[in-house]
Design a protein around this motif. Structure first.
Motif, PDB file in Angstrom:
ATOM      1  N   LEU A  13       0.818  -1.208   0.000  1.00 55.82           N
ATOM      2  CA  LEU A  13       0.000   0.000   0.000  1.00 55.82           C
ATOM      3  C   LEU A  13       0.858   1.268   0.000  1.00 55.82           C
ATOM      4  N   SER A  14       1.972   1.240   0.712  1.00 55.87           N
ATOM      5  CA  SER A  14       2.844   2.420   0.688  1.00 55.87           C
ATOM      6  C   SER A  14       3.503   2.577  -0.680  1.00 55.87           C
ATOM      7  N   SER A  15       3.807   1.479  -1.343  1.00 58.95           N
ATOM      8  CA  SER A  15       4.356   1.557  -2.698  1.00 58.95           C
ATOM      9  C   SER A  15       3.344   2.171  -3.658  1.00 58.95           C
ATOM     10  N   TYR A  16       2.079   1.762  -3.541  1.00 64.95           N
ATOM     11  CA  TYR A  16       1.030   2.366  -4.364  1.00 64.95           C
ATOM     12  C   TYR A  16       0.912   3.858  -4.069  1.00 64.95           C
ATOM     13  N   ALA A  17       0.977   4.239  -2.807  1.00 62.96           N
ATOM     14  CA  ALA A  17       0.849   5.652  -2.434  1.00 62.96           C
ATOM     15  C   ALA A  17       2.010   6.464  -3.002  1.00 62.96           C
ATOM     16  N   VAL A  18       3.217   5.933  -2.917  1.00 60.51           N
ATOM     17  CA  VAL A  18       4.381   6.636  -3.465  1.00 60.51           C
ATOM     18  C   VAL A  18       4.258   6.760  -4.978  1.00 60.51           C
ATOM     19  N   LEU A  20       1.514   6.777  -6.839  1.00 61.09           N
ATOM     20  CA  LEU A  20       0.475   7.754  -7.171  1.00 61.09           C
ATOM     21  C   LEU A  20       0.945   9.174  -6.890  1.00 61.09           C
ATOM     22  N   GLY A  21       1.679   9.361  -5.813  1.00 64.10           N
ATOM     23  CA  GLY A  21       2.223  10.683  -5.497  1.00 64.10           C
ATOM     24  C   GLY A  21       3.197  11.156  -6.565  1.00 64.10           C
TER      25      GLY A  21
END
Length: 52
Positions: A13-18, A20-21
């Motif tokens: 989930l943090s990889s997806y957030a990074v 997308l950011g």
């Protein structure tokens, strides 16, 4: 709807957030540069109109 990620949920989930950011930053920079280039082009075209 969300797949079970188990102990890797935080990393995924943090990889997806990074990701997308970073995509948002790239899009923002592209729009900012396009506006800057358009202003410069408009200025050049205005100077060209004045010479005719």
């Amino acid at each position: 709807m969300m797949p079970e990620l188990g102990k890797y949920a935080g990393a995924v989930l943090s990889s997806y957030a990074v990701a997308l950011g970073l995509l948002a930053v790239i899009v923002g920079l592209s729009l900012w540069r396009a506006a800057r280039v358009k202003r410069a082009l408009d200025a050049v075209e205005a100077r060209q109109e004045g010479k005719r």
